[in-house]
Design a protein around this motif. Structure first.
Motif, PDB file in Angstrom:
ATOM      1  N   ILE A 116      11.935 -17.055   5.076  1.00 39.39           N
ATOM      2  CA  ILE A 116      11.765 -18.506   5.129  1.00 39.39           C
ATOM      3  C   ILE A 116      10.740 -18.883   6.188  1.00 39.39           C
ATOM      4  CG2 ILE A 116      12.926 -20.657   5.786  1.00 39.39           C
ATOM      5  CD1 ILE A 116      15.486 -19.428   4.492  1.00 39.39           C
ATOM      6  N   ILE A 117      10.870 -18.288   7.372  1.00 42.83           N
ATOM      7  CA  ILE A 117       9.958 -18.612   8.475  1.00 42.83           C
ATOM      8  C   ILE A 117       8.542 -18.168   8.152  1.00 42.83           C
ATOM      9  CG2 ILE A 117       9.415 -18.035  10.888  1.00 42.83           C
ATOM     10  CD1 ILE A 117      12.502 -17.972  11.310  1.00 42.83           C
ATOM     11  N   THR A 118       8.397 -17.005   7.536  1.00 42.96           N
ATOM     12  CA  THR A 118       7.074 -16.533   7.119  1.00 42.96           C
ATOM     13  C   THR A 118       6.420 -17.523   6.170  1.00 42.96           C
ATOM     14  OG1 THR A 118       7.759 -14.223   7.391  1.00 42.96           O
ATOM     15  CG2 THR A 118       5.839 -14.635   6.012  1.00 42.96           C
ATOM     16  N   GLY A 119       7.202 -18.038   5.223  1.00 49.51           N
ATOM     17  CA  GLY A 119       6.677 -19.012   4.275  1.00 49.51           C
ATOM     18  C   GLY A 119       6.310 -20.338   4.932  1.00 49.51           C
ATOM     19  N   ILE A 120       7.154 -20.810   5.852  1.00 50.12           N
ATOM     20  CA  ILE A 120       6.881 -22.069   6.550  1.00 50.12           C
ATOM     21  C   ILE A 120       5.575 -21.957   7.345  1.00 50.12           C
ATOM     22  CG2 ILE A 120       7.667 -23.615   8.388  1.00 50.12           C
ATOM     23  CD1 ILE A 120      10.543 -22.983   7.500  1.00 50.12           C
ATOM     24  N   ALA A 121       5.428 -20.853   8.074  1.00 52.40           N
ATOM     25  CA  ALA A 121       4.209 -20.654   8.872  1.00 52.40           C
ATOM     26  C   ALA A 121       2.976 -20.633   7.984  1.00 52.40           C
ATOM     27  CB  ALA A 121       4.325 -19.362   9.674  1.00 52.40           C
ATOM     28  N   ALA A 122       3.065 -19.962   6.837  1.00 51.07           N
ATOM     29  CA  ALA A 122       1.924 -19.891   5.917  1.00 51.07           C
ATOM     30  C   ALA A 122       1.557 -21.268   5.383  1.00 51.07           C
ATOM     31  CB  ALA A 122       2.256 -18.938   4.767  1.00 51.07           C
ATOM     32  N   GLU A 123       2.571 -22.104   5.103  1.00 48.52           N
ATOM     33  CA  GLU A 123       2.304 -23.456   4.609  1.00 48.52           C
ATOM     34  C   GLU A 123       1.535 -24.280   5.642  1.00 48.52           C
ATOM     35  OE1 GLU A 123       3.095 -25.347   1.689  1.00 48.52           O
ATOM     36  OE2 GLU A 123       3.210 -23.315   0.883  1.00 48.52           O
ATOM     37  N   TYR A 124       1.969 -24.220   6.891  1.00 46.27           N
ATOM     38  CA  TYR A 124       1.268 -24.957   7.937  1.00 46.27           C
ATOM     39  C   TYR A 124      -0.163 -24.444   8.112  1.00 46.27           C
ATOM     40  CZ  TYR A 124       5.350 -27.577   9.593  1.00 46.27           C
ATOM     41  OH  TYR A 124       6.402 -28.443   9.701  1.00 46.27           O
ATOM     42  N   GLU A 125      -0.313 -23.113   8.097  1.00 43.17           N
ATOM     43  CA  GLU A 125      -1.649 -22.537   8.253  1.00 43.17           C
ATOM     44  C   GLU A 125      -2.561 -22.979   7.105  1.00 43.17           C
ATOM     45  OE1 GLU A 125      -2.878 -20.653  10.634  1.00 43.17           O
ATOM     46  OE2 GLU A 125      -1.173 -19.830  11.751  1.00 43.17           O
ATOM     47  N   ALA A 126      -2.008 -23.011   5.885  1.00 44.51           N
ATOM     48  CA  ALA A 126      -2.807 -23.416   4.723  1.00 44.51           C
ATOM     49  C   ALA A 126      -3.247 -24.875   4.823  1.00 44.51           C
ATOM     50  CB  ALA A 126      -2.007 -23.196   3.441  1.00 44.51           C
ATOM     51  N   ASP A 127      -2.460 -25.686   5.520  1.00 52.65           N
ATOM     52  CA  ASP A 127      -2.802 -27.103   5.708  1.00 52.65           C
ATOM     53  C   ASP A 127      -3.733 -27.325   6.892  1.00 52.65           C
ATOM     54  OD1 ASP A 127      -1.408 -28.087   3.542  1.00 52.65           O
ATOM     55  OD2 ASP A 127       0.456 -28.314   4.663  1.00 52.65           O
ATOM     56  N   THR A 300       6.828  -9.133   4.916  1.00 55.55           N
ATOM     57  CA  THR A 300       5.751 -10.014   4.465  1.00 55.55           C
ATOM     58  C   THR A 300       5.579  -9.881   2.954  1.00 55.55           C
ATOM     59  OG1 THR A 300       4.051  -8.346   4.932  1.00 55.55           O
ATOM     60  CG2 THR A 300       4.551  -9.927   6.675  1.00 55.55           C
ATOM     61  N   TYR A 301       4.927 -10.866   2.342  1.00 48.68           N
ATOM     62  CA  TYR A 301       4.808 -10.864   0.881  1.00 48.68           C
ATOM     63  C   TYR A 301       3.475 -11.462   0.437  1.00 48.68           C
ATOM     64  CZ  TYR A 301       7.243 -15.246   2.157  1.00 48.68           C
ATOM     65  OH  TYR A 301       7.649 -16.419   2.774  1.00 48.68           O
ATOM     66  N   GLY A 302       2.409 -10.883   0.964  1.00 51.94           N
ATOM     67  CA  GLY A 302       1.074 -11.313   0.578  1.00 51.94           C
ATOM     68  C   GLY A 302       0.473 -12.326   1.521  1.00 51.94           C
ATOM     69  N   ASN A 303       1.150 -12.598   2.634  1.00 50.61           N
ATOM     70  CA  ASN A 303       0.648 -13.550   3.621  1.00 50.61           C
ATOM     71  C   ASN A 303      -0.451 -12.903   4.462  1.00 50.61           C
ATOM     72  OD1 ASN A 303       3.839 -13.135   3.719  1.00 50.61           O
ATOM     73  ND2 ASN A 303       3.405 -15.291   3.323  1.00 50.61           N
ATOM     74  N   ILE A 304      -1.307 -13.736   5.053  1.00 48.72           N
ATOM     75  CA  ILE A 304      -2.258 -13.230   6.031  1.00 48.72           C
ATOM     76  C   ILE A 304      -1.535 -13.064   7.359  1.00 48.72           C
ATOM     77  CG2 ILE A 304      -4.367 -13.747   7.323  1.00 48.72           C
ATOM     78  CD1 ILE A 304      -5.380 -15.235   4.863  1.00 48.72           C
ATOM     79  N   LEU A 305      -1.641 -11.896   7.943  1.00 45.38           N
ATOM     80  CA  LEU A 305      -0.934 -11.593   9.187  1.00 45.38           C
ATOM     81  C   LEU A 305      -1.689 -12.212  10.363  1.00 45.38           C
ATOM     82  CD1 LEU A 305       1.542 -10.022  10.316  1.00 45.38           C
ATOM     83  CD2 LEU A 305      -0.056  -8.153  10.802  1.00 45.38           C
ATOM     84  N   THR A 306      -1.272 -13.395  10.782  1.00 47.69           N
ATOM     85  CA  THR A 306      -1.892 -14.068  11.919  1.00 47.69           C
ATOM     86  C   THR A 306      -1.307 -13.527  13.225  1.00 47.69           C
ATOM     87  OG1 THR A 306      -0.219 -15.812  11.904  1.00 47.69           O
ATOM     88  CG2 THR A 306      -2.188 -16.161  10.551  1.00 47.69           C
ATOM     89  N   GLU A 307      -1.923 -13.894  14.333  1.00 46.51           N
ATOM     90  CA  GLU A 307      -1.433 -13.466  15.641  1.00 46.51           C
ATOM     91  C   GLU A 307       0.000 -13.938  15.869  1.00 46.51           C
ATOM     92  OE1 GLU A 307      -2.706 -11.674  18.049  1.00 46.51           O
ATOM     93  OE2 GLU A 307      -4.891 -11.592  17.783  1.00 46.51           O
ATOM     94  N   SER A 308       0.270 -15.204  15.555  1.00 42.58           N
ATOM     95  CA  SER A 308       1.608 -15.748  15.801  1.00 42.58           C
ATOM     96  C   SER A 308       2.644 -15.103  14.893  1.00 42.58           C
ATOM     97  CB  SER A 308       1.611 -17.264  15.614  1.00 42.58           C
ATOM     98  OG  SER A 308       1.205 -17.621  14.311  1.00 42.58           O
ATOM     99  N   LEU A 309       2.280 -14.873  13.617  1.00 40.91           N
ATOM    100  CA  LEU A 309       3.216 -14.235  12.698  1.00 40.91           C
ATOM    101  C   LEU A 309       3.493 -12.799  13.127  1.00 40.91           C
ATOM    102  CD1 LEU A 309       4.872 -14.541  10.119  1.00 40.91           C
ATOM    103  CD2 LEU A 309       2.866 -13.802   8.809  1.00 40.91           C
ATOM    104  N   PHE A 310       2.466 -12.117  13.573  1.00 42.88           N
ATOM    105  CA  PHE A 310       2.626 -10.737  14.053  1.00 42.88           C
ATOM    106  C   PHE A 310       3.544 -10.688  15.270  1.00 42.88           C
ATOM    107  CE2 PHE A 310       0.409  -7.062  16.390  1.00 42.88           C
ATOM    108  CZ  PHE A 310       1.271  -6.124  15.854  1.00 42.88           C
ATOM    109  N   ALA A 311       3.344 -11.615  16.211  1.00 42.32           N
ATOM    110  CA  ALA A 311       4.196 -11.653  17.404  1.00 42.32           C
ATOM    111  C   ALA A 311       5.649 -11.903  17.026  1.00 42.32           C
ATOM    112  CB  ALA A 311       3.705 -12.730  18.367  1.00 42.32           C
TER     113      ALA A 311
END
Length: 450
Positions: A116-127, A300-311
């Motif tokens: 869920i958190i991975t998806g939320i972060a990706a949504e914000y990044e996409a925006d 992960t499920y196809g997301n771009i691994l950002t610094e914050s997501l990696f941390a």
């Protein structure tokens, strides 16, 4: 639900039943000579009939006192290692699967929260909102897990044949409640993503499920028994082999092929029907992931691994991600990554109109590899929708399965799989890879190759 004993005081009848059930357990254990029925008969002969009938009624309704289903395991409950009786073997196997699902709920809850958190972060990044930092406040406690087990068991009236690991995990997923928020830094577009995972309210949950007073009391009795017996710790070891494994299969030492490109774009021009979910487009999606050398990061499920997501992932999975942090940082940071089943879920969750990968979208649940294969078996016909690898038809987009791992068949005897942290998404030959089965995913359509 606060930390006081309000729930216990509001369920005094349930507490009394829980204590009576434990007394019944002691009676049955002391008298056991031949399984549940033998124990019951012996207890009736040796104890005051009126008292024992009440105790046995509780015992038989609960089936297992230490851990809800555990008294349905006569071999464990009464100290026997095996049985030749078909009904007992079936009951034991079914209860072991359910017990494994129960005992893995803590880990399952963690992976659900992570997705869920991975998806939320990706949504914000996409925006266009750069997430600087991810903070998770999980207020759930062991009592919440015990209530999930107790309420789910009461909902199915402890019918082992009606229950399944899939249904249990679906129920657990449906109980998760979360609230995301952003804390902007100054006037910038960078932000801290804060996600609070809330505790469950058992009274509210039982109200939503339409429990009558009897069902509430039995759920309360199960909760009291679980809490007072310490069954999670005492009996967890019996079920370790039945718990899902969310890791990859990076130990493979055979031949693998890597792609030759490095691109984070997803090209849907190769899809035959971008607006639907089908096997041919799943195969095309997997081939792209291989061609573009996607990496492997657990959860992960196809997301771009950002610094914050990696941390965040390093903190969430100190073993599965933290132990490989240097390698991931050098090879996968800033790239699209997936774990084995995440490769499949990423396609299913992709919105082709926005090119965003959501969470549990388009009818595909957030399942692990073993769950996904079991769901396909439950929904299909052997030989037509699933089977052994030796019987696999030549259909691109089938899921290949081995315990704890999944891949995508692309045709011609080859598969694409997110193999492991040090290998990433690779192409392998199906033959000799150790796959145990194949299946048609019940959440996508299967089209014929033209």
């Amino acid at each position: 639900m606060d930390e006081k004993d309000n729930s216990r005081s509001s369920l005094q009848t349930a507490a009394d039943l829980g204590r009576a059930a434990k007394a019944a357990y002691r009676i049955a254990q002391a008298a056991a000579v031949s399984g549940v029925h033998g124990a019951a008969a012996a207890a009736v002969k040796e104890t005051v009939p009126a008292l024992v009938k009440f105790f046995l009624a509780v015992l038989l309704i609960l089936i297992v006192i230490p851990m809800v289903v555990f008294t349905a395991l006569p071999n464990i409950f009464f100290g026997y290692d095996s049985s030749d009786t078909a009904s007992v073997i079936h009951m034991t196997e079914q209860a072991m699967r359910i017990g494994g699902a129960y005992m893995s709920l803590d880990d399952f809850e963690r992976t659900q929260i992570d997705s869920i958190i991975t998806g939320i972060a990706a949504e914000y990044e996409a925006d266009g909102t750069a997430i600087d930092h991810i903070e998770v406040k999980n207020t759930m406690k062991e009592d919440d897990l015990l209530w999930i087990i107790a309420i789910n068991s009461a909902a199915y009236e402890q019918d082992l044949d009606a229950m399944s690991a899939e249904l249990i995990q679906n129920f657990c997923q449906s109980t998760l409640s979360y609230q995301p928020s952003l804390s902007l830094l100054g006037g910038s577009t960078s932000a801290t993503l804060e996600v609070e995972i809330k505790r469950i309210d058992p009274e509210e949950l039982m109200e939503q499920m339409g429990f009558n007073e009897d069902a509430r009391q039995w759920a309360g009795a199960l909760f009291e028994t679980l809490k007072d017996s310490g069954a999670l710790e005492k009996y967890g070891g019996y079920f370790s082999a039945y718990q899902p494994d969310y890791s990859g299969d990076g130990s493979y030492s055979g031949d693998i092929q890597h792609g030759t490109s490095y691109d984070n774009d997803i090209d849907i021009s190769r899809f035959v029907s971008p607006s639907t979910k089908n096997n041919l487009d799943l195969a095309a999606y997997a081939v792209q992931a291989w061609e573009n050398n996607w990496g492997y990061v657990w959860g992960t499920y196809g997301n771009i691994l950002t610094e914050s997501l990696f941390a965040y992932k390093k903190q969430q999975y100190p073993d599965g991600v933290g132990n490989y942090a240097d390698f991931i940082e050098a090879n996968w940071l800033g790239r699209r990554t997936a774990d084995c089943i995440g490769l499949i879920k990423g396609y299913a969750w992709l919105d082709a109109s926005t090119m965003r990968i959501g969470y549990a979208a388009n009818g595909m649940p957030d399942y692990g590899a073993d769950q996904m294969y079991q769901a396909a078996k439950n929904a299909g016909i052997q030989g037509t929708d699933y089977g052994t690898v030796s019987s696999m038809p030549e259909i691109p987009g089938l899921m290949l399965w081995k315990s704890g791992h999944a891949g995508v068949y692309i045709g011609g005897g080859y598969a694409i799989e997110a193999m492991g942290t040090r290998k990433g998404v690779v192409k392998t030959e199906v033959s000799g890879r150790g796959w145990q089965g194949w299946c048609k995913l019940p959440y996508i359509d299967y089209l014929e190759v033209e």
